[in-house]
Design an enzyme around this catalytic site. Sequence first.
Site, short mmCIF file in Angstrom:
data_model
loop_
_atom_site.label_atom_id
_atom_site.label_comp_id
_atom_site.label_asym_id
_atom_site.label_seq_id
_atom_site.Cartn_x
_atom_site.Cartn_y
_atom_site.Cartn_z
CB THR A 1 -21.50 10.43 -14.06
OG1 THR A 1 -20.47 9.47 -14.30
CG2 THR A 1 -20.98 11.48 -13.09
CB CYS A 2 -26.21 12.64 -15.17
SG CYS A 2 -27.58 13.77 -14.91
CB CYS B 1 -26.47 16.33 -12.62
SG CYS B 1 -25.29 16.11 -13.93
CD GLU C 1 -21.67 22.20 -9.17
OE1 GLU C 1 -21.61 20.96 -9.04
OE2 GLU C 1 -22.21 22.76 -10.15
CE LYS D 1 -25.03 19.83 -9.03
NZ LYS D 1 -23.99 19.91 -10.03
CG HIS E 1 -40.55 46.04 -10.94
ND1 HIS E 1 -39.20 46.20 -10.64
CD2 HIS E 1 -41.24 46.73 -9.99
CE1 HIS E 1 -39.09 46.96 -9.57
NE2 HIS E 1 -40.30 47.30 -9.15
CE1 TYR F 1 -30.74 8.00 -17.90
CE2 TYR F 1 -32.38 8.75 -16.32
CZ TYR F 1 -31.39 9.03 -17.23
OH TYR F 1 -31.04 10.32 -17.49
P1 NDP Z 1 -12.77 20.74 -13.59
O1 NDP Z 1 -11.95 20.46 -14.76
O2 NDP Z 1 -13.90 21.71 -13.66
O3 NDP Z 1 -11.83 21.19 -12.38
C1 NDP Z 1 -10.73 20.44 -11.98
C2 NDP Z 1 -9.97 21.23 -10.93
O4 NDP Z 1 -8.94 20.43 -10.40
C3 NDP Z 1 -9.33 22.47 -11.51
O5 NDP Z 1 -9.47 23.52 -10.57
C4 NDP Z 1 -7.87 22.05 -11.65
O6 NDP Z 1 -6.96 23.12 -11.51
C5 NDP Z 1 -7.70 21.12 -10.47
N1 NDP Z 1 -6.64 20.13 -10.64
C6 NDP Z 1 -6.45 19.31 -11.68
N2 NDP Z 1 -5.38 18.52 -11.47
C7 NDP Z 1 -4.88 18.86 -10.25
C8 NDP Z 1 -3.77 18.42 -9.49
N3 NDP Z 1 -2.96 17.45 -9.93
N4 NDP Z 1 -3.55 19.01 -8.30
C9 NDP Z 1 -4.36 19.99 -7.84
N5 NDP Z 1 -5.43 20.45 -8.54
C10 NDP Z 1 -5.68 19.88 -9.72
O7 NDP Z 1 -13.27 19.31 -13.13
P2 NDP Z 1 -14.42 18.82 -12.17
O8 NDP Z 1 -13.97 17.47 -11.75
O9 NDP Z 1 -14.79 19.82 -11.16
O10 NDP Z 1 -15.64 18.64 -13.16
C11 NDP Z 1 -15.47 17.81 -14.32
C12 NDP Z 1 -16.42 18.21 -15.39
O11 NDP Z 1 -17.71 17.73 -15.07
C13 NDP Z 1 -16.57 19.71 -15.57
O12 NDP Z 1 -15.61 20.25 -16.40
C14 NDP Z 1 -17.96 19.79 -16.15
O13 NDP Z 1 -17.85 19.61 -17.53
C15 NDP Z 1 -18.68 18.64 -15.51
N6 NDP Z 1 -19.48 19.10 -14.37
C16 NDP Z 1 -20.52 19.94 -14.60
C17 NDP Z 1 -21.29 20.40 -13.58
C18 NDP Z 1 -22.41 21.32 -13.86
O14 NDP Z 1 -22.82 21.43 -15.00
N7 NDP Z 1 -22.92 22.03 -12.85
C19 NDP Z 1 -21.03 20.00 -12.19
C20 NDP Z 1 -19.90 19.13 -12.05
C21 NDP Z 1 -19.17 18.71 -13.10
P3 NDP Z 1 -6.62 24.08 -12.77
O15 NDP Z 1 -7.76 24.99 -12.94
O16 NDP Z 1 -5.37 24.76 -12.32
O17 NDP Z 1 -6.39 23.15 -13.92
#
Ligand code: NDP
Length: 457
Positions: free
Chosen positions: A42-43, A48, A182, A51, A436, A99
């Site tokens: 995935t990364c 990542c 993002e 992205k 600074h 890789y």
């Molecule tokens: P997240 O868990 O961060 O966010 C999921 C979002 O989807 C939340 O806002 C959640 O709402 C919402 N959601 C979940 N289920 C539903 C539903 N049925 N209906 C509507 N909304 C829903 O997941 P991501 O997919 O964004 O990222 C996954 C993981 O990947 C991250 O947690 C992180 O660990 C990693 N990642 C890291 C990055 C980085 O380091 N920059 C970049 C991208 C991913 P609620 O908050 O209410 O649960």
Amino acid sequence: MSGFDYDLFVIGGGSGGVRAGRVAAETGAKVALAEEFRMGGTCVIRGCVPKKLMVFASKFGPAVEDARRFGWEMEDGRFDWDRFRPMLDKELSRLEGIYRTNLGRPGTDIYDARAVVKDAHTVALSTGEEFTAKHILVATGGRPFVPDIPGAELGITSNEIFNLARLPKKVLIVGGGYIACEFACILNGLGVEVTQWHRGPQVLRGFDDEVRGHISELMVAQGIDLRVGVSPRAVEKTSEGLRVTGTEEHEVTVDEVLWATGRVPNSAGLGLEALGVELSANGAVVVDDYSQTAVPSIFAVGDVTDRINLTPVAIREGAAFVETVFKGNPVKPDHELVASAVFTQPEYGTVGMTEEQAHREVGNVDVYTASFRPMQKSFIDRQEKALFKLIVARESQKVLGCHIVADGAGEMIQLAAVAIKMGATKSDFDAAVAVHPTMAEEIVLMKSPTRRLEPIG
Ligand code: NDP
């Protein structure tokens, strides 16, 4: 060797699996790795790396206006997805090759096939081949979760976004987490009209509340139509595009719907449960501190274990597994004080506790904040503010958390994380002389607390 075909069979060619396979091979172990899609996981292939390249691309749009305000004569540009996409594909193929080469050292075999676990020491491939291994490492990562609503299949996920034939004019992003925020900023920067629906009251649940508010204000200010408290109910195809209806009578018609509604561990259909490997309710492979499952010869690292779902963590877990199993030096991967960055625009870099968590768990806490318009922005009359925040335990004066919202916050937080991981106190920060003029100097210049919190209750 021990009568097995391999000492280690890794399932999954992502960050965790490749690192484990490579360092295990360096110990002289005979290693195999199976990957059903593309090496890098995935990364590298759909996370990542692409992205971040899109983040870079998206910053040039707003930068044109900034440049004008700095005195440059600039014409408005237009982002050409057709030019960018082949470059992106080429770069991902290059990285995929690296890789493959890194892993493909003597003694290591790569199988471009899906693998399932047949028994505690046997892996069966989609090619029909079967191999035995003394140890099996499951490193199959995660996959996007899509809500089960009518028409959901008309939308895309982060898996598909990098391969779109054309960039949409209008998009609806559903979710309020890392990926949703993002991509809202990326696509907005590329000139796409972005609507974002998040079911909760504020984006980025789990992060520092003050920062969440700050980021959502910045997102709205840059033109993202962010709606909170809205869940989609149905998607349908009309002559104008995809019509999405949601709660509270929300409705929008767009060219693409991006489901950024979380990710789930990629453990289904691997044959694990039948062998006695325990899976949690969301499918995560349950492991102990050494990444070992309930079946002693089977280990798991990375997102499939749903501990901290970040590339560098998966890499550390893979390396710790090899130390433990192949070097006779039991090492638990360290999940404390892991820094991360959310690549919104501006970025959010974070390490350690949020204000709310520190208040709950420590009680007597001093909160230092600085919110200001950076020099580069105030000069051109941009309203965008940076936010720096330190959470400090009053008694020990230890810095418990650091939060930065600013351009380059991802870079800054890495260095703050070193100090905090070493147990730095507020006076250690104060003792460092400011660099600074920078934004980062604020981190050593916050003299008195903005808030002094008392224990709850
Ligand atoms: P997240 O868990 O961060 O966010 C999921 C979002 O989807 C939340 O806002 C959640 O709402 C919402 N959601 C979940 N289920 C539903 C539903 N049925 N209906 C509507 N909304 C829903 O997941 P991501 O997919 O964004 O990222 C996954 C993981 O990947 C991250 O947690 C992180 O660990 C990693 N990642 C890291 C990055 C980085 O380091 N920059 C970049 C991208 C991913 P609620 O908050 O209410 O649960």
